[in-house]
Design an enzyme around this catalytic site. Structure first.
Site, mmCIF file in Angstrom:
data_model
loop_
_atom_site.group_PDB
_atom_site.id
_atom_site.type_symbol
_atom_site.label_atom_id
_atom_site.label_comp_id
_atom_site.label_asym_id
_atom_site.label_seq_id
_atom_site.Cartn_x
_atom_site.Cartn_y
_atom_site.Cartn_z
ATOM 1 N N ASP A 137 0.811 -1.215 0.000
ATOM 2 C CA ASP A 137 0.000 0.000 0.000
ATOM 3 C C ASP A 137 0.846 1.268 0.000
ATOM 4 O O ASP A 137 0.446 2.285 -0.571
ATOM 5 C CB ASP A 137 -0.934 0.008 1.210
ATOM 6 N N CYS A 189 1.040 -8.180 5.269
ATOM 7 C CA CYS A 189 0.643 -6.795 5.036
ATOM 8 C C CYS A 189 -0.839 -6.634 4.718
ATOM 9 O O CYS A 189 -1.588 -7.601 4.683
ATOM 10 C CB CYS A 189 1.533 -6.174 3.967
ATOM 11 N N ASP A 190 -1.206 -5.408 4.437
ATOM 12 C CA ASP A 190 -2.561 -4.895 4.578
ATOM 13 C C ASP A 190 -3.699 -5.766 4.068
ATOM 14 O O ASP A 190 -4.588 -6.138 4.816
ATOM 15 C CB ASP A 190 -2.651 -3.519 3.912
ATOM 16 N N LYS A 191 -3.736 -6.072 2.779
ATOM 17 C CA LYS A 191 -4.896 -6.795 2.231
ATOM 18 C C LYS A 191 -4.670 -8.299 2.192
ATOM 19 O O LYS A 191 -5.619 -9.059 1.983
ATOM 20 C CB LYS A 191 -5.217 -6.303 0.807
ATOM 21 N N CYS A 204 5.032 -2.476 8.543
ATOM 22 C CA CYS A 204 5.450 -1.167 9.057
ATOM 23 C C CYS A 204 5.187 -1.029 10.550
ATOM 24 O O CYS A 204 4.191 -1.515 11.069
ATOM 25 C CB CYS A 204 4.776 -0.051 8.275
ATOM 26 N N GLU A 257 -6.694 4.683 -0.352
ATOM 27 C CA GLU A 257 -6.367 5.304 0.927
ATOM 28 C C GLU A 257 -5.996 6.767 0.726
ATOM 29 O O GLU A 257 -5.410 7.134 -0.282
ATOM 30 C CB GLU A 257 -5.212 4.558 1.602
ATOM 31 N N SER A 273 -5.134 5.068 5.383
ATOM 32 C CA SER A 273 -4.056 4.197 5.833
ATOM 33 C C SER A 273 -4.092 4.144 7.350
ATOM 34 O O SER A 273 -4.529 5.085 8.011
ATOM 35 C CB SER A 273 -2.712 4.759 5.361
#
Length: 558
Positions: free
Chosen positions: A81, A122-124, A195, A447, A473
């Site tokens: 992202d 990570c995110d998704k 992160c 985002e 985000s």
């Protein structure tokens, strides 16, 4: 072991061709009759949270073999992202969640695996894999890749990726020079891993513990720590026990388990994206879970830990303070905050998992009777601007700010908004509206980290509200209200807002309103020209036609 799911492709005369192909893939004679385990990895070179996962796959496969299983590894796609931010790449981020869910479902269902180890980070990727696990419903355990270490500047100050994004705004407004920005860039992301703040990836990996689908430690053990490798081994071994016990994801992910996940979310002030993803997970698990219920959880769960980007405390600090288990144990001291009887992948209840896990640093995790706030770090707002709800990360709002009202400054895209913010079209007291950026309108619900970081970097963070049908985000902070539903592209109220309209945000009362006469409102609705899709070919065009608004998780429905 008898009665395996994989018997479908290994047993009987008519499966001789199947066994022949399996032998070509490396399956030995003695392997037939053992559980076939899918190792669903997400190793990819361009995503720093995933560059180390090839090693994790090897560790997990070896542990499965030692425990009597036969591992088969495959990979999903992944989108970073941060790298996708601020351009068309971000429009692919949320839609990638559906591709991941579909691809995992496809591989596992087509090959009749007996169990699955998912290695996201990570995110998704994490929610996509969880959604697939709910659909397939075979014994599954999640092993995330672990968080990144916090960066450190030359003077020893801890920083993260959000520091770099905000540094761009600070540089453009003259608050730091080019050398200062370069230092942030050089040291913001020092290692592999997700992160280092309480952003979306770490939020989801922590929530996996409370949900019960990952073992204690999943959310906070650093990616670079030897303990993370040992954790991967333990999780793989535990999967084999889940197969013996026939404990499946839908046995674990119940309404009460989702309450627990949101309770942790409230205590940590997690990313607003967790709501979007957890609602989608609930849908796949067959659990009817409403936005109103999230406010009920927030009302009984205090905010115990304020992490980056809302403070200078990072995931590594949370781990040293006792991790997720310590947060949950502290929460358990308040009656009704948690359902302690929910089942988890350990084979024990959540209450048993967290028993005795005391807080080691009450500066990082506040005592239950001395919270940052009595209510949780996320809230759902409703009103005539968001009839189906909107989300704000209250834990990321500056202390003392509970209400904001002011004139609307309207932009029809993130790019238009960013240009307007940079060129000083936004001033203190304004309410920035960014519309046509929802799941359907974006498409992909991009985002808004660049606009929020620009606002914070220019010193306007406490003085400007930003409202959007897009999302934020986990690194965003300030008066950032997203997920407005229904979205503008579906004819939601955001589509009818005009420059200068008076907007009211009241966090305590959970209100998001526009002050306008009914007559004027109806006139604007009648004159609305409708929405013309921005993308007409390829995956995003198909996604835009099928996706729902954020209040249902931004899922695809036929």
């Amino acid at each position: 072991m008898t009665g395996l799911r994989s018997d479908m492709i290994t047993k009987g005369i008519d499966r001789a061709p199947h066994r022949s192909l399996l032998r070509a893939a490396g399956v030995k004679e003695e392997d037939f009759g053992k559980p076939f385990i899918a190792v669903c990895n997400s190793y990819i070179d361009i995503v720093p949270g995933h560059v180390h996962l090839q090693e994790f796959g090897k560790i997990v496969k070896e542990a499965i073999r030692e425990a009597g299983g036969v591992p088969f590894e495959f990979n999903t796609i992944g989108v970073d992202d941060g790298i996708a931010m601020g351009h068309i790449g971000m429009r692919y981020s949320l839609p990638s969640r559906e591709i991941i869910a579909d691809s995992v479902e496809t591989v596992v269902s087509a090959h009749w695996f007996d169990g699955m180890v998912c290695i996201p980070n990570c995110d998704k990727i994490t929610p996509g894999m969880i959604m697939a696990a709910m659909r397939i419903n075979i014994p599954t355990v999640f092993v995330s890749g672990g968080p990144m270490e916090a960066g450190r500047t030359s003077d020893g100050r801890k920083i993260s990726l959000s520091s770099v994004f905000e540094g761009v705004g600070a540089y453009q407004s003259g608050k730091i020079d080019e050398k200062g920005l370069e230092e942030l860039e050089q040291f913001g992301c020092p290692t592999c891993g997700s992160c280092s703040g309480m952003f979306t990836a770490n939020s989801m990996n922590c929530l996996s513990e409370a949900l019960g689908i990952a073992m204690p430690g999943n959310g906070t053990i650093l990616a670079t720590s030897p303990d993370r490798r040992e954790f991967a081994k333990q999780s793989a071994r535990q999967l084999m026990e889940l197969i013996k016990s026939d404990i499946k994801p839908r046995d674990i992910v119940t309404e009460k388990a989702i309450d627990n996940a949101f309770a942790l979310d409230m205590a940590l002030g997690g990313s607003t994206n967790t709501i979007l993803h957890t609602l989608a997970i609930a849908n796949e698990a067959g659990v009817d879970y409403s936005l109103e219920r999230i406010n009920e959880v927030a009302a009984r769960v205090p905010h115990l830990s304020k992490l980056a980007p809302a403070s200078d405390v990072f995931i590594e600090d949370l781990h040293e303070a006792g991790g997720v288990s310590a947060v949950l144990n502290e929460l358990s001291k308040k009656e009704g905050a948690l359902h302690l009887d929910t089942l988890t992948v350990t084979g024990k209840t959540l209450g048993e998992n967290i028993a005795g896990r005391e807080v080691k640093d009450y500066e990082v995790i506040h005592p239950i009777d001395q919270p940052f706030s009595e209510q949780g770090g996320l809230a759902v707002l409703f009103g005539n601007l968001a009839p189906d709800g909107a989300i704000i990360k209250t834990g990321g709002v500056q202390d003392g700010i509970t209400r904001h009202e002011g004139p609307a400054v309207v932009f029809d895209s993130q790019e238009e908004a960013l240009d307007g913010i940079i060129n000083r079209k936004v001033k203190a007291g304004d309410v920035v509206i960014i519309r046509y950026e929802g799941p359907k309108g974006g498409p992909g619900m991009p985002e808004m980290l660049a606009p929020t970081s620009q606002i914070v970097g220019m010193g306007l963070g406490p003085k400007v509200a930003l409202i959007t049908d897009g999302r934020f985000s986990g690194a965003s902070r300030g008066l950032s209200i997203g997920h407005v539903s229904p979205e503008a592209a579906e004819g939601g109220p955001l589509a009818f807002v005009e420059n200068g309209d008076h907007i009211v945000v009241d966090i305590e009362k959970r209100i998001l309103n526009i002050e306008i006469s009914d007559e004027e409102w109806e006139k604007r609705k009648a004159n609305w020209p409708g929405f013309e899709p921005k993308v007409k070919t390829g995956y995003l065009a198909r996604y835009s036609k099928l996706v729902t608004s954020a209040n249902t998780g931004g899922i695809m429905k036929i």
